[in-house]
Scaffold this active site. Structure first.
Site, PDB file in Angstrom:
ATOM      1  N   GLN A   3     -30.382  54.092 -18.108  1.00  0.00           N
ATOM      2  CA  GLN A   3     -31.437  54.268 -19.101  1.00  0.00           C
ATOM      3  C   GLN A   3     -32.094  55.646 -18.969  1.00  0.00           C
ATOM      4  O   GLN A   3     -32.076  56.238 -17.889  1.00  0.00           O
ATOM      5  CB  GLN A   3     -32.537  53.201 -18.925  1.00  0.00           C
TER       6      GLN A   3
ATOM      7  N   LYS B 149     -25.736  45.175 -12.626  1.00  0.00           N
ATOM      8  CA  LYS B 149     -26.354  45.992 -13.684  1.00  0.00           C
ATOM      9  C   LYS B 149     -25.637  47.341 -13.726  1.00  0.00           C
ATOM     10  O   LYS B 149     -25.820  48.170 -12.847  1.00  0.00           O
ATOM     11  CB  LYS B 149     -27.840  46.190 -13.442  1.00  0.00           C
TER      12      LYS B 149
ATOM     13  N   SER C  51     -28.253  47.820  -9.805  1.00  0.00           N
ATOM     14  CA  SER C  51     -28.304  49.160 -10.378  1.00  0.00           C
ATOM     15  C   SER C  51     -27.976  50.254  -9.365  1.00  0.00           C
ATOM     16  O   SER C  51     -26.848  50.343  -8.905  1.00  0.00           O
ATOM     17  CB  SER C  51     -29.701  49.352 -10.996  1.00  0.00           C
TER      18      SER C  51
END
Length: 473
Positions: A321, A317, A292
């Site tokens: 979000q 990733k 991420s």
């Protein structure tokens, strides 16, 4: 970390976050969120269950279950519903304080999958690795559970034991771990100077205070005459988007892209650096547990700042979000994937990860499975636990002569030598005490920077670039 729920790439203070948290069209209210026939169908199902189910039911659990069902239907491991308690723990994680076993997990196809163990955490010390599937906790299966329920089983009071059964790619039999839960170090940035004025900054996750701490440590190293830098994001599962952008901006020259965030309408929000870049060479260390926000930093430094990426392929990733809590009104929280992020050159690394410029593997003993301590291992036996013991003995310099799992005379001699050094009974058998002593000694060996191939390679690359730069001048 939480012993559970995913620390995702969270949005704070960005245009995307502002749009998302207004609640327009997203759970603003039941009346605006559901059509009349939809509301009637759900209400009828609720009434039928309450009226006809053979036991009393908790209405709030039914409502939570309906929301969980909606989230699961998205088939996205990073979108989830959290009850009040789990939501509070998630917010603590973003703030940078948490307790548990120190393993970041997601839910994939009904399985609880490790994204990354946090550096220095009980999970990392025990040997948990990225991509491990946690099958059971204290004898209870996690398969098919909602992530929040799985998290609650992994969590527990500080000092209590979590006995995990783990499935690992490449291992035929499940691996058992006994991990003592603890407070996980909230310090997300650690720095030191290596000989030759090579700075090393380790980032364990991107929490709200990480940007300021990084600036402090970088400024301190630069003040001490640093000539090159190694940034270490191995086993860093991610964190807050604005924080990683702030850190990347210090290395990416003005006008160059750091990251691109693309919403469902294909509209891209580009983060362009306002920084000036650095004159000294930079390398970044990553591995399978770098996910991420760590991958955003890797992509930005590689593609816009000329840094070298070293180590292993990253996790992969590539989504963003945001959290909705005020709209729900009861302390619970919805975490929803609202966009995907792209590297400066437009690549989407989701489920693929980023390849290092220079691949560097750690020694085999870094990933050795723990030894089952319920059985004593001795001469003429042959199994995977003996193979683990042989790998450990070899790493510690006791030379069993083989690492194939067969317990021969030379293995027995190596065990006796180790037992003598540890002041244990010199039986030549690997009993529970010997197995524990082997694992403890190996952890100490692994944590010694002298044995970290990736760190040594990162430092050597910076030294090489410093020397090349000096020869040009």
């Amino acid at each position: 970390m939480l012993g559970g729920s995913v620390l995702t790439l969270a949005l704070t203070g960005s245009s995307f976050a502002t749009q998302a948290t207004t609640g327009q069209g997203v759970l603003a209210s039941i009346s605006s969120g559901l059509k009349q026939d939809e509301a009637k169908k759900i209400g009828t199902a609720l009434d039928l269950i309450q009226s006809n189910y053979y036991q009393d039911v908790d209405r709030s659990k039914l409502v939570d279950g309906a929301i969980n069902g909606m989230m699961q239907s998205l088939d996205d491991p990073y979108s989830s519903y959290m009850g009040k308690k789990t939501a509070e723990e998630f917010e603590e994680t973003i703030e940078g304080s948490f307790s548990g076993i120190g393993a970041e997990v997601s839910s994939e196809d009904g399985n609880v999958v490790v994204v990354s163990p946090i550096k220095g955490s009980p999970a990392e010390k025990a040997g948990i690795r990225a991509k491990d599937v946690i099958l059971t906790v204290n004898g209870e299966s996690l398969h098919g559970l909602e992530l929040n329920d799985a998290v609650s089983k992994i969590r527990g009071p500080k000092g209590s034991e979590a006995k995990l059964t783990v499935k690992r790619s490449g291992s035929t039999a499940p691996i058992e771990y006994t991990i003592v839960r603890a407070d996980v170090d909230v310090e997300t940035v650690k720095a030191h100077m290596e000989p030759g004025k090579i700075g090393v900054i380790e980032i364990t996750q991107f929490s709200l205070n990480t940007g300021d701490r990084f600036k402090q440590e970088l400024s301190k190293l630069e003040g001490e005459g640093m000539q090159g830098l190694v940034i270490d994001v191995r086993n860093n599962p991610g964190g807050v988007l604005s924080v990683v952008i702030d850190i990347a901006e210090q290395f990416v020259p003005k006008g160059k892209l750091i990251v691109q965030v693309e919403d469902k309408n294909k509209k891209r929000d580009q983060s362009v650096s306002k920084g000036s870049g650095k004159s000294y060479p930079v390398t970044l260390l990553m591995n399978k547990g770098s996910a991420s926000a760590s991958e955003i930093l890797a992509g930005a430094l590689q593609q816009s700042a000329g840094a070298k990426l070293m180590g292993e392929n990253s996790f992969g990733k590539g989504t963003v979000q945001t959290s909705f809590s005020k709209q729900l009104g009861d302390g619970s929280l919805l975490k929803i994937t609202i966009a995907k992020w792209l590297t400066p050159n437009g690549s989407w690394i989701h489920k693929k990860g980023i390849k290092p410029d220079i691949a560097v593997d750690q020694p085999d003993y870094f990933s050795v499975a723990p030894i089952n301590k319920e059985k004593t291992l001795n001469y003429n036996m042959n199994n995977t636990d003996i193979k683990s013991a042989q790998v450990m003995l070899d790493a510690l310099g006791y030379k069993p002569g083989r690492k194939d799992g067969f317990f021969d005379q030379k293995t027995e001699t190596a065990v006796k030598s180790f037992q003598k050094a540890q002041k244990l009974s010199e039986s030549g058998d690997v009993d529970a005490k010997t197995a524990e002593a082997l694992e403890t000694a190996l952890i100490k060996h692994i944590r010694d920077p002298k044995n970290d191939n990736q760190l040594k390679a990162g430092i050597a690359e910076v030294q090489k670039e410093i020397a090349a730069s000096a020869s040009k001048h």
